[in-house]
Scaffold this motif. Structure first.
Motif, PDB file in Angstrom:
ATOM      1  N   LEU A 246      65.053  12.020 120.712  1.00 26.82           N
ATOM      2  CA  LEU A 246      64.451  10.741 120.349  1.00 26.82           C
ATOM      3  C   LEU A 246      62.984  10.741 120.728  1.00 26.82           C
ATOM      4  O   LEU A 246      62.610  11.182 121.817  1.00 26.82           O
ATOM      5  CB  LEU A 246      65.183   9.591 121.049  1.00 26.82           C
ATOM      6  CG  LEU A 246      66.664   9.434 120.697  1.00 26.82           C
ATOM      7  CD1 LEU A 246      67.259   8.263 121.459  1.00 26.82           C
ATOM      8  CD2 LEU A 246      66.845   9.250 119.204  1.00 26.82           C
ATOM      9  N   LEU A 247      62.152  10.231 119.822  1.00 25.85           N
ATOM     10  CA  LEU A 247      60.709  10.225 120.008  1.00 25.85           C
ATOM     11  C   LEU A 247      60.196   8.793 119.940  1.00 25.85           C
ATOM     12  O   LEU A 247      60.402   8.101 118.936  1.00 25.85           O
ATOM     13  CB  LEU A 247      60.026  11.068 118.921  1.00 25.85           C
ATOM     14  CG  LEU A 247      60.605  12.472 118.686  1.00 25.85           C
ATOM     15  CD1 LEU A 247      59.880  13.145 117.535  1.00 25.85           C
ATOM     16  CD2 LEU A 247      60.510  13.314 119.947  1.00 25.85           C
ATOM     17  N   ALA A 248      59.555   8.348 121.006  1.00 25.31           N
ATOM     18  CA  ALA A 248      58.952   7.026 121.014  1.00 25.31           C
ATOM     19  C   ALA A 248      57.625   7.079 120.257  1.00 25.31           C
ATOM     20  O   ALA A 248      56.760   7.888 120.577  1.00 25.31           O
ATOM     21  CB  ALA A 248      58.724   6.552 122.449  1.00 25.31           C
ATOM     22  N   VAL A 249      57.481   6.246 119.244  1.00 20.45           N
ATOM     23  CA  VAL A 249      56.292   6.227 118.396  1.00 20.45           C
ATOM     24  C   VAL A 249      55.386   5.098 118.858  1.00 20.45           C
ATOM     25  O   VAL A 249      55.841   3.951 118.999  1.00 20.45           O
ATOM     26  CB  VAL A 249      56.675   6.044 116.921  1.00 20.45           C
ATOM     27  CG1 VAL A 249      55.434   6.119 116.034  1.00 20.45           C
ATOM     28  CG2 VAL A 249      57.683   7.097 116.496  1.00 20.45           C
ATOM     29  N   GLN A 292      50.758   8.896 117.762  1.00 22.56           N
ATOM     30  CA  GLN A 292      51.065   9.596 119.005  1.00 22.56           C
ATOM     31  C   GLN A 292      52.516   9.319 119.359  1.00 22.56           C
ATOM     32  O   GLN A 292      52.953   8.171 119.360  1.00 22.56           O
ATOM     33  CB  GLN A 292      50.147   9.123 120.129  1.00 22.56           C
ATOM     34  CG  GLN A 292      50.451   9.753 121.494  1.00 22.56           C
ATOM     35  CD  GLN A 292      49.452   9.332 122.545  1.00 22.56           C
ATOM     36  OE1 GLN A 292      48.285   9.705 122.503  1.00 22.56           O
ATOM     37  NE2 GLN A 292      49.913   8.533 123.505  1.00 22.56           N
ATOM     38  N   ILE A 293      53.268  10.362 119.657  1.00 24.64           N
ATOM     39  CA  ILE A 293      54.680  10.186 119.992  1.00 24.64           C
ATOM     40  C   ILE A 293      54.929  10.766 121.383  1.00 24.64           C
ATOM     41  O   ILE A 293      54.226  11.680 121.822  1.00 24.64           O
ATOM     42  CB  ILE A 293      55.606  10.828 118.947  1.00 24.64           C
ATOM     43  CG1 ILE A 293      55.491  12.364 118.972  1.00 24.64           C
ATOM     44  CG2 ILE A 293      55.317  10.295 117.560  1.00 24.64           C
ATOM     45  CD1 ILE A 293      56.554  13.062 119.761  1.00 24.64           C
ATOM     46  N   THR A 294      55.930  10.212 122.048  1.00 27.42           N
ATOM     47  CA  THR A 294      56.351  10.685 123.363  1.00 27.42           C
ATOM     48  C   THR A 294      57.836  11.005 123.315  1.00 27.42           C
ATOM     49  O   THR A 294      58.630  10.193 122.828  1.00 27.42           O
ATOM     50  CB  THR A 294      56.087   9.616 124.441  1.00 27.42           C
ATOM     51  OG1 THR A 294      54.704   9.251 124.417  1.00 27.42           O
ATOM     52  CG2 THR A 294      56.446  10.148 125.821  1.00 27.42           C
ATOM     53  N   VAL A 295      58.209  12.162 123.789  1.00 22.10           N
ATOM     54  CA  VAL A 295      59.622  12.535 123.819  1.00 22.10           C
ATOM     55  C   VAL A 295      60.331  11.604 124.793  1.00 22.10           C
ATOM     56  O   VAL A 295      60.032  11.579 125.986  1.00 22.10           O
ATOM     57  CB  VAL A 295      59.802  14.009 124.239  1.00 22.10           C
ATOM     58  CG1 VAL A 295      61.282  14.374 124.253  1.00 22.10           C
ATOM     59  CG2 VAL A 295      59.044  14.924 123.289  1.00 22.10           C
ATOM     60  N   ALA A 296      61.284  10.831 124.255  1.00 19.81           N
ATOM     61  CA  ALA A 296      61.903   9.780 125.061  1.00 19.81           C
ATOM     62  C   ALA A 296      63.246  10.182 125.632  1.00 19.81           C
ATOM     63  O   ALA A 296      63.621   9.734 126.722  1.00 19.81           O
ATOM     64  CB  ALA A 296      62.074   8.513 124.217  1.00 19.81           C
TER      65      ALA A 296
END
Length: 377
Positions: A246-249, A292-296
């Motif tokens: 899951l990637l937080a956008v 920018q995405i963060t691996v959640a």
């Protein structure tokens, strides 16, 4: 006793006594590793040093939790609908504009097509032929039952009826694929093109008065809730990622999902290409937008991984430590780290959920540790 036998007997006795002496000595063991002493500060000292703490909680994130990547929003092929004219005709009216949202079945454009009139005429002719063939078959079946006609003539009537019904279905399906009515008894040269699914109009390629051949595009529509994000990562980062992460956008409440990791690197920058799908109706992204995405996290992973703030980790002789608060004070505790993301570091072992660690004032704690002979570097 011969001298040779006496010599051998003496040697045997010497070896036996030596073995007994070695067995009598206590076994030597390696010393246990020394534990680090606690930094026993009073509450006033802790406050004066600016030390703040945080309780460690378990996380379902994968090894790449907290990793930040850059990407570009794209429209996947399966989310693109190209409305084209099924018959040759002239554009009479364009009913939508670029950027406009449309519903499923909403009219997009209207055409005038002489070819459509021909198709409708052929359908009416096929209907008449089918009725005639069915009537002839019913009559011949009655005559054959009375013994007036031969069975060969009845078989011919059945074949003609099947061919007529087949031609009727063909003409009807042709008009249905064109989006025209198949129940009207009148000839209608106007054809309305409609959106097959809800979405947003990206482009209008036809103008009123333009003559179009069959198959020429009229509008391009992006279906709602189907976007993709093209990402790049270093080979080291890609090793810690898995499809399904899951990637937080940034700017969106709904996470994206990593769907593909290309098994090769780009020749130019040696980066690994990644692809994520964003299948939400949330209106937070635009095609060609930089995000920018963060691996959640990773769905289905247990809570065996812990994440701590990156500033809570200090180094000593190539090892990583955190200061765990106990009733005796702050104890430097060795930990094994995982992937390091922006602001967070994954801890694989050395801590447990519920431990309280120092996250601020680490310089003062490290100084006190060095004063105790910790040799921190």
């Amino acid at each position: 006793m011969p001298p040779t036998i006496r010599t051998a007997l003496c040697a045997t006795l010497v070896l036996a006594f030596a073995s007994l002496s070695l067995a009598a000595e206590p076994a030597k063991t390696s010393p246990a590793p020394a534990s680090h002493p606690a930094i026993a500060w009073t509450a006033a000292q802790v406050q004066a040093a600016g030390v703040t703490t945080q309780t460690v909680g378990s996380t379902a994130a994968g090894a790449a939790a907290g990793l930040v990547l850059q990407g570009t929003v794209e429209l996947p092929p399966q989310a693109t609908e190209l409305l084209s004219t099924p018959v040759a005709g002239v554009v009479q009216q364009v009913l939508v504009g670029a950027g406009q949202r449309v519903k499923a079945g909403e009219p997009v454009a209207r055409l005038l097509s002489p070819e459509l009139v021909v198709w409708q005429r052929e359908l009416l002719q096929a209907q008449a032929q089918a009725r005639l063939a069915a009537s002839k078959l019913a009559r011949d079946e009655k005559l054959h039952a009375e013994g007036i006609i031969a069975g060969l003539r009845l078989q011919d009537s059945r074949t003609q009826n099947e061919l007529a019904q087949l031609a009727l279905r063909e003409r009807r399906q042709t008009l249905q694929m064109a989006g025209a009515s198949t129940t009207s008894d009148t000839l209608q040269p106007s054809l309305t093109l409609r959106a097959s699914a809800p979405g947003t109009v990206l482009e209008i390629t036809a103008t009123p008065g333009q003559r179009l051949d069959a198959g020429m595009p009229v509008a391009k529509v992006a279906r709602n809730g189907q976007l993709a994000i093209a990402l790049q990562a270093t080979p080291e980062q890609a090793q810690s990622l898995r499809p399904g992460d899951l990637l937080a956008v940034q700017g969106c409440k709904t996470p994206a999902r990593l769907t593909a990791i290309v098994p090769q690197v780009s020749a130019g920058n040696q980066a690994v290409q990644l692809r994520a799908d964003f299948t939400s109706a949330e209106d937070c992204l635009r095609v060609n937008q930089f995000v920018q995405i963060t691996v959640a996290g990773r769905p289905g992973q247990g809570a065996g991984s812990l994440s701590v703030p990156a500033q809570a980790v200090v180094r000593q002789q190539g090892l990583a430590y955190v200061f765990v608060q106990t009733p005796k004070g702050f104890v430097p505790t060795a930990v094994v780290l995982g992937a390091e993301g922006t602001g967070q570091t994954l801890v694989r072992s050395g801590l447990k959920a519920g431990d309280v660690i120092a996250v601020q004032g680490l310089a003062a704690l490290k100084g006190a540790w060095q004063g105790m002979g910790g040799g921190a570097q």
